[in-house]
Motif scaffolding. Structure first.
Motif, PDB file in Angstrom:
ATOM      1  N   MET A   1     -22.398  17.869  -9.970  1.00  0.00           N
ATOM      2  CA  MET A   1     -22.168  18.371 -11.324  1.00  0.00           C
ATOM      3  C   MET A   1     -22.066  19.896 -11.328  1.00  0.00           C
ATOM      4  O   MET A   1     -21.220  20.463 -12.025  1.00  0.00           O
ATOM      5  CB  MET A   1     -23.282  17.908 -12.267  1.00  0.00           C
ATOM      6  N   GLU A   2     -22.901  20.565 -10.527  1.00  0.00           N
ATOM      7  CA  GLU A   2     -22.832  22.028 -10.425  1.00  0.00           C
ATOM      8  C   GLU A   2     -21.493  22.460  -9.843  1.00  0.00           C
ATOM      9  O   GLU A   2     -20.855  23.389 -10.339  1.00  0.00           O
ATOM     10  CB  GLU A   2     -23.979  22.570  -9.574  1.00  0.00           C
ATOM     11  N   ALA A   3     -21.056  21.774  -8.787  1.00  0.00           N
ATOM     12  CA  ALA A   3     -19.789  22.111  -8.138  1.00  0.00           C
ATOM     13  C   ALA A   3     -18.604  21.920  -9.080  1.00  0.00           C
ATOM     14  O   ALA A   3     -17.626  22.673  -9.026  1.00  0.00           O
ATOM     15  CB  ALA A   3     -19.600  21.266  -6.879  1.00  0.00           C
ATOM     16  N   GLU A   4     -18.703  20.924  -9.959  1.00  0.00           N
ATOM     17  CA  GLU A   4     -17.617  20.647 -10.906  1.00  0.00           C
ATOM     18  C   GLU A   4     -17.757  21.434 -12.202  1.00  0.00           C
ATOM     19  O   GLU A   4     -16.924  21.319 -13.094  1.00  0.00           O
ATOM     20  CB  GLU A   4     -17.561  19.144 -11.185  1.00  0.00           C
ATOM     21  N   GLY A   5     -18.839  22.214 -12.305  1.00  0.00           N
ATOM     22  CA  GLY A   5     -19.037  23.045 -13.495  1.00  0.00           C
ATOM     23  C   GLY A   5     -19.331  22.257 -14.754  1.00  0.00           C
ATOM     24  O   GLY A   5     -18.955  22.687 -15.856  1.00  0.00           O
TER      25      GLY A   5
END
Length: 182
Positions: A23-27
């Motif tokens: 989720m962090e990587a996909e913003g």
């Protein structure tokens, strides 16, 4: 990075670690809610109060704390947190104690597992034992259970490891949650 404050999640659901990273990587991480933002502000005010008070007790020089721009209700809650910590956890004394505020404790540097304790202290108890003290301030609407609390256990372990890195040890660690009504 794994936060000690989220231990209850990633210990019970290890898959949440990968999901969070994805989720962090996909913003697409959700923003903090209003209650979380309020709690952060109260923590910041409480830290100002605690730091000024403890510095005065240590040096004898009074530091005025400015609450300009702070919400009156949030200041009142922060003062209640401080009053409780001073009276019940620090036992009206910082004499012969080592203490800190908002310090980061690691339970694993390799895996970047850490958390910031709101206030901690080390003292010699009445039996001559080295006692670690951790307090975590809570301001949310839900009562937080202190029994077998993973976050408190993580902070306690972090304090113990920190002390051992300094070539010392603790006989035991007491952990507390200071919680106020919203």
């Amino acid at each position: 990075e794994l936060a000690i404050s989220a231990m209850h999640i990633w210990l019970s659901c290890p898959g949440s670690i990968a999901l969070k990273r994805q989720m962090e990587a996909e913003g697409c991480m959700p923003e903090a809610g209003e209650d979380a933002e309020r709690g952060t502000r109260i923590h910041e005010i409480a830290a100002k109060i605690e730091e000024a008070f403890l510095e005065e007790r240590e040096t004898g020089e009074k530091t005025e704390v400015s609450f300009e721009g702070d919400d009156e209700d949030e200041v009142a809650v922060a003062k209640l947190l401080f009053k409780y910590v001073w009276e019940n956890i620090l036992n009206h004394s910082i004499t012969d104690k080592v203490w800190g505020l908002e310090d980061r404790f690691y339970i694993s540097k390799k895996f970047d597992i850490f958390g910031s304790a709101d206030i901690w202290a080390i003292e010699i108890d009445d039996k001559g034992k080295r006692r670690g003290i951790i307090d975590d301030h809570k301001t949310g609407r839900h009562i937080v259970d202190v029994i077998k609390n993973p976050q408190l256990g993580g902070y306690g372990l972090g304090l113990l490891l920190f002390v051992r890195e300094q070539g010392k040890d603790l006989d035991y660690v007491d952990t507390f949650i200071t919680q106020t009504d919203p």
